[in-house]
Design a protein around this motif. Structure first.
Motif, PDB file in Angstrom:
ATOM      1  N   MET A 168       0.856  -1.268   0.105  1.00  0.00           N
ATOM      2  CA  MET A 168      -0.030  -0.034  -0.015  1.00  0.00           C
ATOM      3  C   MET A 168       0.976   1.370   0.162  1.00  0.00           C
ATOM      4  N   SER A 169       0.505   2.285  -0.958  1.00  0.00           N
ATOM      5  CA  SER A 169       1.501   3.543  -1.019  1.00  0.00           C
ATOM      6  C   SER A 169       1.155   4.345   0.156  1.00  0.00           C
ATOM      7  N   ARG A 170       2.029   5.078   0.596  1.00  0.00           N
ATOM      8  CA  ARG A 170       1.715   6.269   1.443  1.00  0.00           C
ATOM      9  C   ARG A 170       2.505   7.440   1.177  1.00  0.00           C
ATOM     10  N   CYS A 171       1.879   8.590   1.193  1.00  0.00           N
ATOM     11  CA  CYS A 171       2.583   9.820   1.171  1.00  0.00           C
ATOM     12  C   CYS A 171       3.225  10.190   2.408  1.00  0.00           C
ATOM     13  N   THR A 172       4.308   9.455   2.873  1.00  0.00           N
ATOM     14  CA  THR A 172       4.807   9.634   4.150  1.00  0.00           C
ATOM     15  C   THR A 172       5.609  10.741   4.236  1.00  0.00           C
ATOM     16  N   SER A 173       6.243  11.332   3.278  1.00  0.00           N
ATOM     17  CA  SER A 173       6.838  12.311   3.426  1.00  0.00           C
ATOM     18  C   SER A 173       6.181  13.584   3.668  1.00  0.00           C
ATOM     19  N   GLN A 174       4.973  13.669   3.967  1.00  0.00           N
ATOM     20  CA  GLN A 174       3.892  14.814   4.365  1.00  0.00           C
ATOM     21  C   GLN A 174       3.613  14.525   5.852  1.00  0.00           C
ATOM     22  N   VAL A 175       4.023  13.123   6.467  1.00  0.00           N
ATOM     23  CA  VAL A 175       3.515  13.019   7.544  1.00  0.00           C
ATOM     24  C   VAL A 175       4.786  12.927   8.568  1.00  0.00           C
ATOM     25  N   LYS A 176       4.871  14.120   9.301  1.00  0.00           N
ATOM     26  CA  LYS A 176       5.877  14.134  10.082  1.00  0.00           C
ATOM     27  C   LYS A 176       5.405  14.756  11.482  1.00  0.00           C
ATOM     28  N   SER A 177       6.118  14.196  12.639  1.00  0.00           N
ATOM     29  CA  SER A 177       5.547  14.383  13.828  1.00  0.00           C
ATOM     30  C   SER A 177       6.163  15.884  14.376  1.00  0.00           C
ATOM     31  N   LYS A 178       5.279  16.490  15.001  1.00  0.00           N
ATOM     32  CA  LYS A 178       5.513  17.713  15.568  1.00  0.00           C
ATOM     33  C   LYS A 178       5.775  17.795  17.055  1.00  0.00           C
ATOM     34  N   PHE A 179       5.818  16.464  17.676  1.00  0.00           N
ATOM     35  CA  PHE A 179       6.081  16.498  19.205  1.00  0.00           C
ATOM     36  C   PHE A 179       7.184  16.006  19.480  1.00  0.00           C
ATOM     37  N   THR A 180       7.725  16.405  20.481  1.00  0.00           N
ATOM     38  CA  THR A 180       8.980  16.289  21.055  1.00  0.00           C
ATOM     39  C   THR A 180       9.044  15.942  22.622  1.00  0.00           C
ATOM     40  N   PRO A 181      10.146  15.044  23.088  1.00  0.00           N
ATOM     41  CA  PRO A 181      10.072  14.726  24.587  1.00  0.00           C
ATOM     42  C   PRO A 181      10.375  15.938  25.306  1.00  0.00           C
ATOM     43  N   ARG A 182      10.117  15.891  26.632  1.00  0.00           N
ATOM     44  CA  ARG A 182      10.862  16.627  27.705  1.00  0.00           C
ATOM     45  C   ARG A 182      11.094  15.725  28.658  1.00  0.00           C
ATOM     46  N   LEU A 183      12.659  15.567  28.879  1.00  0.00           N
ATOM     47  CA  LEU A 183      13.198  14.737  29.931  1.00  0.00           C
ATOM     48  C   LEU A 183      13.652  15.135  31.101  1.00  0.00           C
ATOM     49  N   ILE A 184      13.063  14.753  32.127  1.00  0.00           N
ATOM     50  CA  ILE A 184      13.375  14.924  33.435  1.00  0.00           C
ATOM     51  C   ILE A 184      13.722  14.062  34.590  1.00  0.00           C
ATOM     52  N   GLY A 185      15.216  14.378  35.063  1.00  0.00           N
ATOM     53  CA  GLY A 185      15.403  13.420  36.012  1.00  0.00           C
ATOM     54  C   GLY A 185      16.269  12.373  35.187  1.00  0.00           C
ATOM     55  N   ALA A 186      16.784  11.456  35.974  1.00  0.00           N
ATOM     56  CA  ALA A 186      17.684  10.551  35.680  1.00  0.00           C
ATOM     57  C   ALA A 186      16.950   9.096  35.225  1.00  0.00           C
ATOM     58  N   PRO A 187      17.226   8.707  33.892  1.00  0.00           N
ATOM     59  CA  PRO A 187      16.696   7.513  33.443  1.00  0.00           C
ATOM     60  C   PRO A 187      17.004   6.455  34.542  1.00  0.00           C
ATOM     61  N   ASN A 188      16.019   5.321  34.402  1.00  0.00           N
ATOM     62  CA  ASN A 188      16.251   4.100  35.200  1.00  0.00           C
ATOM     63  C   ASN A 188      16.200   4.385  36.848  1.00  0.00           C
ATOM     64  N   THR A 189      15.542   5.348  37.133  1.00  0.00           N
ATOM     65  CA  THR A 189      14.805   5.636  38.289  1.00  0.00           C
ATOM     66  C   THR A 189      13.405   5.908  38.493  1.00  0.00           C
ATOM     67  N   PHE A 190      12.876   5.908  39.527  1.00  0.00           N
ATOM     68  CA  PHE A 190      11.410   6.034  39.500  1.00  0.00           C
ATOM     69  C   PHE A 190      11.128   7.620  39.676  1.00  0.00           C
ATOM     70  N   ASP A 191      12.034   8.294  39.733  1.00  0.00           N
ATOM     71  CA  ASP A 191      11.730  10.150  39.696  1.00  0.00           C
ATOM     72  C   ASP A 191      11.856  10.369  38.214  1.00  0.00           C
ATOM     73  N   HIS A 192      12.166   9.621  37.406  1.00  0.00           N
ATOM     74  CA  HIS A 192      12.366   9.992  35.860  1.00  0.00           C
ATOM     75  C   HIS A 192      10.884  10.035  35.267  1.00  0.00           C
ATOM     76  N   ARG A 193      10.940  11.327  34.513  1.00  0.00           N
ATOM     77  CA  ARG A 193       9.626  11.726  33.803  1.00  0.00           C
ATOM     78  C   ARG A 193       9.712  11.781  32.342  1.00  0.00           C
ATOM     79  N   VAL A 194       9.119  11.538  31.281  1.00  0.00           N
ATOM     80  CA  VAL A 194       9.161  12.132  30.069  1.00  0.00           C
ATOM     81  C   VAL A 194       7.796  12.818  29.771  1.00  0.00           C
ATOM     82  N   PHE A 195       7.772  14.013  29.505  1.00  0.00           N
ATOM     83  CA  PHE A 195       6.430  14.515  28.919  1.00  0.00           C
ATOM     84  C   PHE A 195       6.694  14.909  27.540  1.00  0.00           C
ATOM     85  N   ILE A 196       5.580  14.980  27.058  1.00  0.00           N
ATOM     86  CA  ILE A 196       5.425  15.363  25.508  1.00  0.00           C
ATOM     87  C   ILE A 196       5.166  16.672  25.441  1.00  0.00           C
TER      88      ILE A 196
END
Length: 274
Positions: free
Chosen positions: A1-29
């Motif tokens: 199935m053909s898709r016009c994928t070049s026109q579909v781009k994500s406009k969202f980015t992550p906001r990283l808070i704290g140290a990964p691998n801990t329970f305090d770590h958060r990733v907001f969008i």
């Protein structure tokens, strides 16, 4: 199935808070630096005319930290959970992306639906939607679940077995004193095609719409949303000067914490009986 994928781009980015691998770590969008709700502000469709959906990456390929959207916290950041239960409870619909590219936590991917798997036991059904990133090299060849069997033979069977066994494993660990784990050994997995998967997605989306508009009591779920991207005039729209919004921490990327070797392991699926 053909898709016009070049026109579909994500406009969202992550906001990283704290140290990964801990329970305090958060990733907001966020979008243009403004925090959004991972649960409520990301539109279902990236391109409705072409059937392209948005999905949020919680657990990237080849990682084992149980990252999951928080239902209770304002704007529903992604966080690491201390334990995993076999079945969800009012969580967003689970999605399994089978493409080659490894994503990152908080990434919003544009995907096409291929089918759905159902983990079935005597209590309820736990849905796992099978999708592929529209940018993947195989995306043009995959349109339905049968195409996956044709181009990626054995993948669906291996995925079925993985979900069945990992569900048993976590239920066994979290409910060790509960007799329900015995029945979980007989948990089965069934698959269905794209049409059925799409129907389930819309059914769940309608349940979410009742939640976000106040027609359904939220219980312990936070329904804070900031930009009204998906729902106009929701009862908990939060303006930028609201304390719930201003209390979201700025990005603060820290060095990942060391992982205990006892949990940093690989597990391989075999044909042996559990």
């Amino acid at each position: 199935m053909s898709r016009c994928t070049s026109q579909v781009k994500s406009k969202f980015t992550p906001r990283l808070i704290g140290a990964p691998n801990t329970f305090d770590h958060r990733v907001f969008i966020q979008q243009n630096g403004s925090v959004l709700s991972s649960f409520h502000d990301i539109p279902l469709f990236a391109d409705q005319n072409n059937g392209i959906f948005n999905m949020i990456v919680e657990v990237p390929h080849w990682t084992n930290a149980k990252m999951e959207i928080s239902r209770e916290e304002p704007f529903n950041p992604i966080k690491q959970h201390a334990e995993t239960k076999a079945k969800g409870d009012d969580d967003p619909l689970d999605v399994c992306e089978i493409g080659e590219q490894v994503g990152y936590v908080g990434q919003v991917k544009q995907v096409q639906v291929l089918g759905i798997m159902a983990l079935l036991d005597e209590d309820e059904t736990d849905w796992k939607v099978i999708v592929v990133d529209v940018q993947d090299t195989l995306a043009s060849k995959l349109n339905d679940i049968e195409d996956v069997e044709r181009h990626l033979p054995g993948l669906i069977r291996a995925t079925n077995e993985w979900f069945r066994r990992v569900s048993f494993f976590f239920l066994f660990r979290s409910d060790l004193q509960d007799s329900r784990w015995k029945a979980q050994k007989h948990l089965s997995v069934e698959k269905a095609n794209k049409k059925y998967a799409t129907e389930i997605i819309h059914e769940c989306h309608e349940a979410w719409r009742h939640l976000i508009t106040g027609e359904t009591a939220p219980g312990g779920i936070s329904i804070c949303n900031s930009d009204n991207i998906t729902i106009a005039n929701s009862p908990e729209f939060v303006r930028r000067d609201d304390p719930k919004y201003t209390s979201v921490p700025p990005a603060s990327v820290k060095v990942p914490a060391l992982i205990d070797p006892s949990v940093s392991k690989w597990f391989y699926i075999s044909s042996a009986q559990v």
